[in-house]
Scaffold this active site. Structure first.
Site, PDB file in Angstrom:
ATOM      1  N   LYS A   1       1.039  -1.115   0.058  1.00 18.12           N
ATOM      2  CA  LYS A   1      -0.061  -0.465   0.218  1.00 18.12           C
ATOM      3  C   LYS A   1       0.725   1.207  -0.165  1.00 18.12           C
ATOM      4  O   LYS A   1       1.659   1.824   0.746  1.00 18.12           O
ATOM      5  CB  LYS A   1      -1.078  -0.215   1.605  1.00 18.12           C
ATOM      6  CG  LYS A   1      -1.664   1.148   1.081  1.00 18.12           C
ATOM      7  CD  LYS A   1      -2.059   1.965   2.283  1.00 18.12           C
ATOM      8  CE  LYS A   1      -1.980   2.601   2.943  1.00 18.12           C
ATOM      9  NZ  LYS A   1      -1.879   4.091   2.207  1.00 18.12           N
TER      10      LYS A   1
ATOM     11  N   GLY B   1       6.911   4.992   8.501  1.00 16.57           N
ATOM     12  CA  GLY B   1       6.011   5.135   8.485  1.00 16.57           C
ATOM     13  C   GLY B   1       5.610   6.679   9.999  1.00 16.57           C
ATOM     14  O   GLY B   1       7.288   6.415  10.544  1.00 16.57           O
ATOM     15  N   SER B   2       4.443   7.244  10.532  1.00 22.48           N
ATOM     16  CA  SER B   2       4.934   8.466  11.307  1.00 22.48           C
ATOM     17  C   SER B   2       5.073   6.737  13.220  1.00 22.48           C
ATOM     18  O   SER B   2       3.919   6.323  12.399  1.00 22.48           O
ATOM     19  CB  SER B   2       3.776   9.274  12.345  1.00 22.48           C
ATOM     20  OG  SER B   2       2.623   8.421  11.535  1.00 22.48           O
ATOM     21  N   THR B   3       5.392   7.320  13.835  1.00 21.78           N
ATOM     22  CA  THR B   3       5.429   6.867  15.303  1.00 21.78           C
ATOM     23  C   THR B   3       4.334   6.500  15.393  1.00 21.78           C
ATOM     24  O   THR B   3       3.201   5.492  16.174  1.00 21.78           O
ATOM     25  CB  THR B   3       6.491   7.563  16.792  1.00 21.78           C
ATOM     26  OG1 THR B   3       7.318   7.227  15.720  1.00 21.78           O
ATOM     27  CG2 THR B   3       6.522   6.460  17.941  1.00 21.78           C
TER      28      THR B   3
ATOM     29  N   GLY C   1       2.677   3.838  13.593  1.00 22.11           N
ATOM     30  CA  GLY C   1       3.296   2.972  13.972  1.00 22.11           C
ATOM     31  C   GLY C   1       2.439   2.159  15.337  1.00 22.11           C
ATOM     32  O   GLY C   1       2.227   0.944  15.525  1.00 22.11           O
TER      33      GLY C   1
ATOM     34  N   GLU D   1       9.362   1.118  10.841  1.00 21.70           N
ATOM     35  CA  GLU D   1      10.402   2.545  10.331  1.00 21.70           C
ATOM     36  C   GLU D   1       9.743   3.506  10.645  1.00 21.70           C
ATOM     37  O   GLU D   1       9.021   4.293  10.009  1.00 21.70           O
ATOM     38  CB  GLU D   1      11.126   2.347   9.347  1.00 21.70           C
ATOM     39  CG  GLU D   1      11.463   0.926   8.562  1.00 21.70           C
ATOM     40  CD  GLU D   1      13.132   0.482   9.185  1.00 21.70           C
ATOM     41  OE1 GLU D   1      13.598   1.537   9.833  1.00 21.70           O
ATOM     42  OE2 GLU D   1      13.677  -0.763   9.518  1.00 21.70           O
TER      43      GLU D   1
ATOM     44  N   CYS E   1      13.501  10.853   7.473  1.00 24.06           N
ATOM     45  CA  CYS E   1      13.311  10.394   8.763  1.00 24.06           C
ATOM     46  C   CYS E   1      14.686  10.349   9.456  1.00 24.06           C
ATOM     47  O   CYS E   1      14.772  10.724  10.776  1.00 24.06           O
ATOM     48  CB  CYS E   1      12.746   8.942   8.774  1.00 24.06           C
ATOM     49  SG  CYS E   1      13.642   7.344   7.505  1.00 24.06           S
TER      50      CYS E   1
ATOM     51  N   GLU F   1       9.282  15.249  15.968  1.00 21.31           N
ATOM     52  CA  GLU F   1       9.527  15.533  14.466  1.00 21.31           C
ATOM     53  C   GLU F   1       8.797  16.845  13.177  1.00 21.31           C
ATOM     54  O   GLU F   1       8.135  16.547  13.489  1.00 21.31           O
ATOM     55  CB  GLU F   1      10.085  14.321  13.632  1.00 21.31           C
ATOM     56  CG  GLU F   1      10.646  13.780  11.950  1.00 21.31           C
ATOM     57  CD  GLU F   1      10.151  12.437  11.946  1.00 21.31           C
ATOM     58  OE1 GLU F   1       8.313  11.624  11.797  1.00 21.31           O
ATOM     59  OE2 GLU F   1      10.650  11.911  11.200  1.00 21.31           O
TER      60      GLU F   1
HETATM   61  P1  NAD Z   1       1.677   7.979   8.428  1.00 22.09           P
HETATM   62  O1  NAD Z   1       2.116   6.698   8.977  1.00 22.09           O
HETATM   63  O2  NAD Z   1       1.055   9.255   8.550  1.00 22.09           O
HETATM   64  O3  NAD Z   1       1.881   7.417   7.081  1.00 22.09           O
HETATM   65  C1  NAD Z   1       2.435   6.513   6.108  1.00 22.09           C
HETATM   66  C2  NAD Z   1       1.841   5.575   5.417  1.00 22.09           C
HETATM   67  O4  NAD Z   1       1.011   4.541   6.313  1.00 22.09           O
HETATM   68  C3  NAD Z   1       0.527   5.921   4.865  1.00 22.09           C
HETATM   69  O5  NAD Z   1       0.707   4.948   3.474  1.00 22.09           O
HETATM   70  C4  NAD Z   1      -0.176   6.119   5.394  1.00 22.09           C
HETATM   71  O6  NAD Z   1      -1.646   6.063   4.385  1.00 22.09           O
HETATM   72  C5  NAD Z   1      -0.641   4.640   6.505  1.00 22.09           C
HETATM   73  N1  NAD Z   1      -1.656   4.882   7.032  1.00 22.09           N
HETATM   74  C6  NAD Z   1      -1.742   6.019   8.123  1.00 22.09           C
HETATM   75  N2  NAD Z   1      -2.940   5.766   8.934  1.00 22.09           N
HETATM   76  C7  NAD Z   1      -2.690   3.997   9.001  1.00 22.09           C
HETATM   77  C8  NAD Z   1      -3.744   3.006   9.866  1.00 22.09           C
HETATM   78  N3  NAD Z   1      -4.578   3.551  10.462  1.00 22.09           N
HETATM   79  N4  NAD Z   1      -3.490   1.887   8.910  1.00 22.09           N
HETATM   80  C9  NAD Z   1      -2.371   1.623   8.494  1.00 22.09           C
HETATM   81  N5  NAD Z   1      -1.446   2.679   7.146  1.00 22.09           N
HETATM   82  C10 NAD Z   1      -1.832   3.699   8.169  1.00 22.09           C
HETATM   83  O7  NAD Z   1       3.344   8.713   8.188  1.00 22.09           O
HETATM   84  P2  NAD Z   1       4.037  10.062   7.014  1.00 22.09           P
HETATM   85  O8  NAD Z   1       2.889  11.547   7.363  1.00 22.09           O
HETATM   86  O9  NAD Z   1       2.878   9.528   5.253  1.00 22.09           O
HETATM   87  O10 NAD Z   1       5.232   9.655   6.139  1.00 22.09           O
HETATM   88  C11 NAD Z   1       6.148  10.756   7.232  1.00 22.09           C
HETATM   89  C12 NAD Z   1       6.986   9.584   8.376  1.00 22.09           C
HETATM   90  O11 NAD Z   1       7.522   8.645   7.763  1.00 22.09           O
HETATM   91  C13 NAD Z   1       7.620  10.392   8.970  1.00 22.09           C
HETATM   92  O12 NAD Z   1       6.991  10.303  10.497  1.00 22.09           O
HETATM   93  C14 NAD Z   1       8.693   9.612   9.212  1.00 22.09           C
HETATM   94  O13 NAD Z   1       9.676  10.090   9.496  1.00 22.09           O
HETATM   95  C15 NAD Z   1       8.476   7.902   8.770  1.00 22.09           C
HETATM   96  N6  NAD Z   1       9.302   7.661   8.055  1.00 22.09           N
HETATM   97  C16 NAD Z   1      10.598   7.084   8.217  1.00 22.09           C
HETATM   98  C17 NAD Z   1      10.981   6.095   7.956  1.00 22.09           C
HETATM   99  C18 NAD Z   1      12.212   5.368   8.411  1.00 22.09           C
HETATM  100  O14 NAD Z   1      12.731   3.966   7.304  1.00 22.09           O
HETATM  101  N7  NAD Z   1      12.341   4.429   9.650  1.00 22.09           N
HETATM  102  C19 NAD Z   1      11.224   6.427   7.009  1.00 22.09           C
HETATM  103  C20 NAD Z   1      10.429   7.679   6.455  1.00 22.09           C
HETATM  104  C21 NAD Z   1       9.566   7.929   7.149  1.00 22.09           C
END
Ligand code: NAD
Length: 490
Positions: free
Chosen positions: A175, A228-230, A233, A250, A284, A384
């Protein structure tokens, strides 16, 4: 440019969503609509998981070298279509075209090539157990793997996840982020043309709360790999508990980038600018907290702020552009809101903190490179921001630098600038982070593990670590010629 693919990819075919829903995909340079993409919801995710489950027995039983060959072909195809792919990624995400071409596309090809080569080299082991027994350990694929990625590096992140998962014999439901799905769909198109069997990879573009959540909860999925975001996560962990699926996370970061008094200042200025301003700071691992020794702070800041002011912000498709727009208007507003947060706690904006004063960029999601003087405990130094926004704080000795570096809840990337080798190794060992760069920043390679500690998540991408994370150990005991005294004497 090739026609843009805008449907879901399920069981080897591009299809509309079951309910015909779609999502507008915008170009962050001017917020114009690039295309409308089919929107997956629960029913589409179910179809994708079923397709992946049907494909799994054959894919996992295929010779590993044959799986590898397909990944190697994909790497070649990505390089052959590099210009087109870079353009698509730049339009969809706002990455400057020169970065998309030289970094995203090349690293993506390198990742698929690495795991293509890895497929038949990742082996099990034989354990020296009691005499008379042979014990061997096989690495078995998990099954159907769900993968969820954010919008900041869509092309690269899908390769980091799909490369090892496929090499290890899993099938995938991916996804992508709802706002940046286009390069992922292009990769699916290439896979179909190259001859990946149907159902091995399925792409469900959709919102997190619907498609993402359903995938994370799905009982037919054996593992969920999330970037994605913590905050999300944590929701993934909750959602995964129904069938106790394996989870890899991650998450966010707040990278400390420490400049010691003996650093090569010119190199540190340049490297630190790259650490935060590459991809508009939407990384990130970004070096978003500059921690500078007080003795060199004035000289360093003078040069660093000068460099920040000189960065060419503009249309991502212009080859001269060094920084493009943020990837969405929502995110731009969030980043800019941190300017007020910084000021409220006594921080001062040394440069930036607003949209560029350029009428040509007014419709886009642009933010100037922003440098903020702040205390290590301020919100802007702890949370962040995920934009071209770096905090600067000073320190007096190594202990204080370490204390500041380790003072956030995150532990992902970090940097050290020093000519003192012994100090560099001592600090690298003591910093609580998954990755440390010494006299450089943001180096990644498909062979080197990538991931964090603390609130930055767990599990690792890349290298042998990733192959471990996409397989289960199976221990097989063979009684070759052991004589076992009977337990029950009859
Ligand atoms: P986000 O967590 O909002 O979204 C990430 C993904 O998760 C998207 O595809 C989103 O549609 C999906 N998502 C959102 N809610 C969900 C749920 N309830 N269930 C399942 N999936 C869901 O993050 P973002 O704003 O898109 O990305 C930025 C974040 O990602 C930052 O916190 C960044 O640090 C982190 N990030 C981490 C790494 C790493 O490798 N550690 C790399 C890149 C980005």
């Amino acid at each position: 440019m090739k026609p843009i693919q805008n449907k879901l990819f399920i069981s080897g075919k591009f299809v509309d969503a079951c309910d015909g829903a779609s999502i507008d995909v915008l170009n962050p340079h001017d917020n114009s609509v690039i295309t409308r993409v089919a929107e997956a919801k629960a029913a589409d995710v179910d179809l994708a998981v079923q397709a992946a489950a049907r494909a799994f027995p054959k894919w996992s039983a295929m010779a590993a070298a044959e799986r590898g060959k397909l990944l190697l072909k994909l790497a070649d195809r990505i390089e052959a279509e590099a210009d087109d792919l870079a353009r698509l990624e730049a339009m969809d995400t706002g990455h400057p075209i020169r970065d998309a071409r030289q970094i995203d596309v090349l690293r993506t090809a390198a990742c698929y090539r690495y795991f293509g080569g890895m497929a038949d080299k990742f082996q099990g082991s034989v354990v020296p157990v009691e005499p008379g027994f042979l014990n061997y350990v096989q690495r078995m694929p998990i099954g159907v793997v769900g993968q969820i990625v954010p919008w900041n590096f869509p092309l690269m992140f899908t390769s980091w996840k799909m490369g090892p998962a496929l090499a290890a014999g899993n099938t995938v439901v991916m996804k992508p982020a709802e706002i940046t799905p286009l390069s992922t769909l292009r990769i699916a198109e290439m896979m179909a043309e190259i001859g990946f069997p149907e159902g091995v990879v399925n792409i469900v573009v959709g919102y997190g709360a619907t498609a993402g959540q359903h995938l994370a909860e799905h009982p037919g999925v054996g593992k969920i790999a999330f970037t994605g975001s913590t905050a999300v996560g944590r929701r993934i962990v909750e959602a995964s508990k129904g069938n106790l699926k394996r989870v890899q996370l991650e998450l966010g970061g707040k990278g400390a980038n420490i400049v010691f008094e003996d650093a090569d200042i010119a190199a540190a200025v340049n490297g630190s600018a790259w650490a935060i301003f590459h991809n508009q700071g939407q990384a990130c691992i970004a070096g978003s907290r500059l921690v500078v020794h007080e003795r060199v702070a004035d000289e360093f800041l003078d040069r660093f702020v000068g460099l920040a002011k000189s960065i060419r912000v503009g249309d991502p498709l212009d080859p001269e552009t060094e920084m493009g727009p943020l990837t969405s208007a929502l995110h731009r507003d969030r980043v800019l809101s941190y300017v007020g947060v910084a000021r409220d706690q006594g921080g001062s904006i040394l440069t930036g903190g607003k949209a560029p004063n350029n009428a040509g960029l007014a419709a886009g999601c642009y933010v100037e490179p922003t440098v903020v003087r702040a205390k290590p405990t301020d919100r802007v130094s702890q949370e962040e921001v995920f934009g071209p926004f770096v905090t600067v704080t000073t320190f007096r000795n190594d202990d204080e630098a370490l204390q500041i570096a380790n003072s956030t809840e995150y532990g992902l990337g970090s940097g050290l600038w020093t000519r003192d080798l012994s100090r560099a190794h001592k600090m690298a060992a003591a910093i609580r982070a998954g990755m440390v760069w010494i006299n450089s920043y943001k180096r990644v390679n498909p062979g080197s593990p990538f991931g964090g500690v603390g609130q930055s998540g767990y599990g690792r991408e890349m290298g042998f670590e990733a192959m471990h994370d996409y397989t289960e150990a199976k221990s097989v005991w063979v009684n070759v010629d052991a004589v076992i005294p009977p337990h029950f004497k009859r």
